[in-house]
Design an enzyme around this catalytic site. Sequence first.
Site, mmCIF file in Angstrom:
data_model
loop_
_atom_site.group_PDB
_atom_site.id
_atom_site.type_symbol
_atom_site.label_atom_id
_atom_site.label_comp_id
_atom_site.label_asym_id
_atom_site.label_seq_id
_atom_site.Cartn_x
_atom_site.Cartn_y
_atom_site.Cartn_z
ATOM 1 N N GLU A 256 13.108 -10.843 -19.987
ATOM 2 C CA GLU A 256 12.990 -9.408 -20.308
ATOM 3 C C GLU A 256 11.553 -8.941 -20.151
ATOM 4 O OE1 GLU A 256 15.817 -8.159 -20.330
ATOM 5 O OE2 GLU A 256 16.912 -10.007 -20.780
ATOM 6 N N GLU B 229 15.801 -4.998 -21.194
ATOM 7 C CA GLU B 229 14.364 -4.820 -20.939
ATOM 8 C C GLU B 229 13.846 -3.394 -21.112
ATOM 9 O OE1 GLU B 229 16.725 -5.475 -18.542
ATOM 10 O OE2 GLU B 229 16.300 -4.410 -16.687
ATOM 11 N N ALA C 128 20.145 -9.719 -23.529
ATOM 12 C CA ALA C 128 19.030 -8.887 -23.977
ATOM 13 C C ALA C 128 18.805 -7.783 -22.960
ATOM 14 C CB ALA C 128 17.759 -9.712 -24.123
HETATM 15 N N1 TRP Z 1 19.237 -5.894 -17.700
HETATM 16 C C1 TRP Z 1 19.776 -6.829 -18.664
HETATM 17 C C2 TRP Z 1 19.174 -8.169 -18.295
HETATM 18 O O1 TRP Z 1 18.084 -8.464 -18.614
HETATM 19 C C3 TRP Z 1 21.265 -6.908 -18.614
HETATM 20 C C4 TRP Z 1 21.998 -6.180 -19.678
HETATM 21 C C5 TRP Z 1 21.745 -6.185 -20.998
HETATM 22 C C6 TRP Z 1 23.160 -5.395 -19.522
HETATM 23 N N2 TRP Z 1 22.684 -5.461 -21.661
HETATM 24 C C7 TRP Z 1 23.547 -4.961 -20.779
HETATM 25 C C8 TRP Z 1 23.898 -5.024 -18.428
HETATM 26 C C9 TRP Z 1 24.682 -4.171 -20.957
HETATM 27 C C10 TRP Z 1 25.025 -4.248 -18.606
HETATM 28 C C11 TRP Z 1 25.412 -3.810 -19.856
HETATM 29 O O2 TRP Z 1 19.712 -8.931 -17.577
HETATM 30 ZN ZN ZN Z 2 17.640 -9.060 -16.277
#
Ligand code: TRP
Ligand code: ZN
Length: 887
Positions: free
Chosen positions: A305, A271, A269
């Site tokens: 998230e 955020e 997912a």
């Molecule tokens: N920031 C997202 C998390 O909650 C990680 C993530 C989601 C991500 N989709 C992505 C990272 C696509 C790289 C590419 O952990």
């Molecule tokens: Zn994260």
Amino acid sequence: MTSLREGNTPVVKREDYAAPAFLVDSVDLCFDLDPAKTRVLNKMRLRRNPAVAAQPLRLDGEDLNLARVLVNGEGSSFKLEGKQLVLEKLPEGEEPFELEIFTTCAPAKNSKLMGLYVSQGTFFTQCEAEGFRRITYFLDRPDVMASYQVTLRADKAAYPVLLSNGNLVEQGDLDDGRHYARWVDPHKKPCYLFALVAGQLVAREQRIRSRSGGEHLLQVYVRPGDLDKTEHAMNSLMASIAWDEARFGLPLDLERFMIVATSDFNMGAMENKGLNIFNTKYVLANPATATDADYAGIESVVGHEYFHNWTGNRVTCRDWFQLSLKEGLTVFRDQEFSMDMAGSVSARAVKRIEDVRVLRSAQFPEDAGPMAHPVRPDQYAEINNFYTVTIYEKGSEVVRMQQTLVGREGFARGMKLYFERHDGQAVTCDDFAQAIADANPDSELARLLPQFKRWYSQAGTPRLHASGYFDAEARRYTLTLGQSCPATPGQPSKKAFVIPVALGLLDAQGREIEGSARTVVLSETSQTVVFEGIDAAPVPSILRGFSAPVILEHDSSDAELLTLLAHDSDPFNRWEAGQRLALRRALAAVQSADAVHQPLDAAYLDAMRAILRAPELDAAFKELVLTLPGEGYIAEQLDEVDPQRIHAVREAMREQLAHALQEDWIQAFEAHQDNGAFRPDPVSSGRRALAGLALNMLCLAARENGNPVWPGKALQRFKDAGNMTDRVNALSALVGSGSALAQPALERFHALFKGEELVLDKWFALQAGAPDRGGNILPLVKQLMQHPDFHLRNPNRARSLIFSYCNANPGAFHRVDAAGYRFWSERVLEIDAFNPQVAARLARALDRWKKLAEPYRSAAREAIARVAAKADLSNDVREVVTRALAD
Ligand code: TRP
Ligand code: ZN
């Protein structure tokens, strides 16, 4: 940042960080959404960064068609250098100027699922880490934070719902059946948090009033037909909001908070500010389609998230080397959330054990292999490869140790100071640790901060050596604790870590010795702890609650481990004692020259029987104790790995457990039947888990004696199960024991859940992960790839079949004829052609090839070399295979 080369891949280095030469005050984006050709008008207000010497503006872009560039409304010269758009003649001075960029892109052709793409007729975006540059030219780096307003225009019938970050300020109809919506995000953000969604969606809505009195609208958007699967996600969101306010005083800072589910997603997912985008796997659940594990996964990912809204969004990362600043901290927060939701001491321990199991079975191998990197890496070729268990799970342990060193209240104080100092900023891991330490000036963390921060800079899993000496005459017990850490790529020697070691002593009867429990902070290579007034040789319980992410090396006797298993006041170490007893037996059998035969002795089996019978223990805890260490975890303990031998030993152990405890398994199965309404709480899910293990064991025992009673019962349970957990457990008992009833049950399962994507994923995964009997799994996997329901381009489906085989079924994957590796290399290359991020994850299946015994080792090296030899590999896969082949 400078580009060096490793092989032929450019490398980005942490030490090359430089502040941006330009700042973006505001971004006004206008999208004309069309799957074949979407037009994006990007109007920015920029300024030169007064802190940086004048230089050209370099904007990142990828797979874009550039149509127009205007500076302050007038045509301007520009160049394209590689993927960057370079503007040299910009207004001098510190005055802001307008930059207007018009581009088009092709979302329907975007198979990487990064940037703007179409999934089942709906538009989605994924911008982290570097996807925004696939939408428009921009300073695509997290330390450039801007205010966004977004206008979406699209055909109204095909895309009735138009969403972006923040608040909806205007909407209406346009000519030709089109309509528009205009969104304004009240918070500044880095571009990786930008999101839009457009399509035919419906929402479950909930209005809430928070503790501080604010009113909020919560929405969970899904495809029409999935609304009956959104209740748990909404409940999890409400619980997350309440928890963050109660535990950390962090309120929801938006009037509207949206979650949208998509079937095509590379990760779990994302955020995005106010508009979280989720893999359907972490949103959709009802009792008929989702298991207890799915329910738990949804609660933790929805929490994760949501918690990013403060840890990641309000305070973000200066650069991607600081990724664990938000990910480690947010995993820590979601783990704590799930523990607090679980409630009882036992249920909290179960959650902790599950988290440690993930760390040890996935992160420890990573830290010992070619992709080992510090929690704050020093370099990367492709940032997508660094969304790892080290950044996430080890990063969480590093935050947890800080909490241990300053106490729970001290940690909450530290968080408060962190937000006071850094709200609205893009910062580093140093800034975080500094805030926690500064809020607790008298703590061990403050005293040892520079040394503690080695957890961020040194890779590798430290070893904690423990040895005890009892002096009967002096009535003194001396425990010596030492540490060491193996070399990792680029880090030949390591300095001592700060290791909080929670421990206590039991007497020979298993009673806790009063006053013995403490947390020792090991900061030297070796330290002794002295306990006075001890009457008889005690049993030490070391590293309680897994107080540090280390490997404990302690020569405890079987008798000591049995005492800990039966009596320790720390449930984690009780479980751990059982694991050590099993591991010891597994290793002995694997390393013995004899044929595999009955690796378990009466002492172990009796202890397991006692656990199974113990009336005071929860079912969930019993299930964990009675589950043997995984094949991967066993392999990690060995210098040379024969995966077939390990598989054979573990199967023999399971069969022995099944036979020897048969009467108790029957008891356990029958005593844990629930017929009431399904509830995913820890007590009910624990009962289902234990009943499921029991059924599994009973079918396994039946395999040899050919007794059809239990497979028959399993089939019956499969047919009339009241929920997916019981149904899938029964099915896997049949599949796992190789019962003749498995095939008809699988067919029935498929027929029952034809249209349920997430359930079909389970159907594929179950078959690809089944125990190999005579090499039958690979042909089955190949055959299932031809199934009409198999879609390689859908990441969930690819993972369910191909990853389940290559990454999660070592006994079937490591074949003497190397056919498993051949299959792996073909799939890596095939997937790399359209989705490098997913391909690079699959590429890591052979990370630990150097440990393999022959003939596996040579065959694995050949397979990796075959991938590496491909001319136009992605950066993603290239980095993984280059590292794997390096010495
Ligand atoms: N920031 C997202 C998390 O909650 C990680 C993530 C989601 C991500 N989709 C992505 C990272 C696509 C790289 C590419 O952990
Ligand atoms: Zn994260």
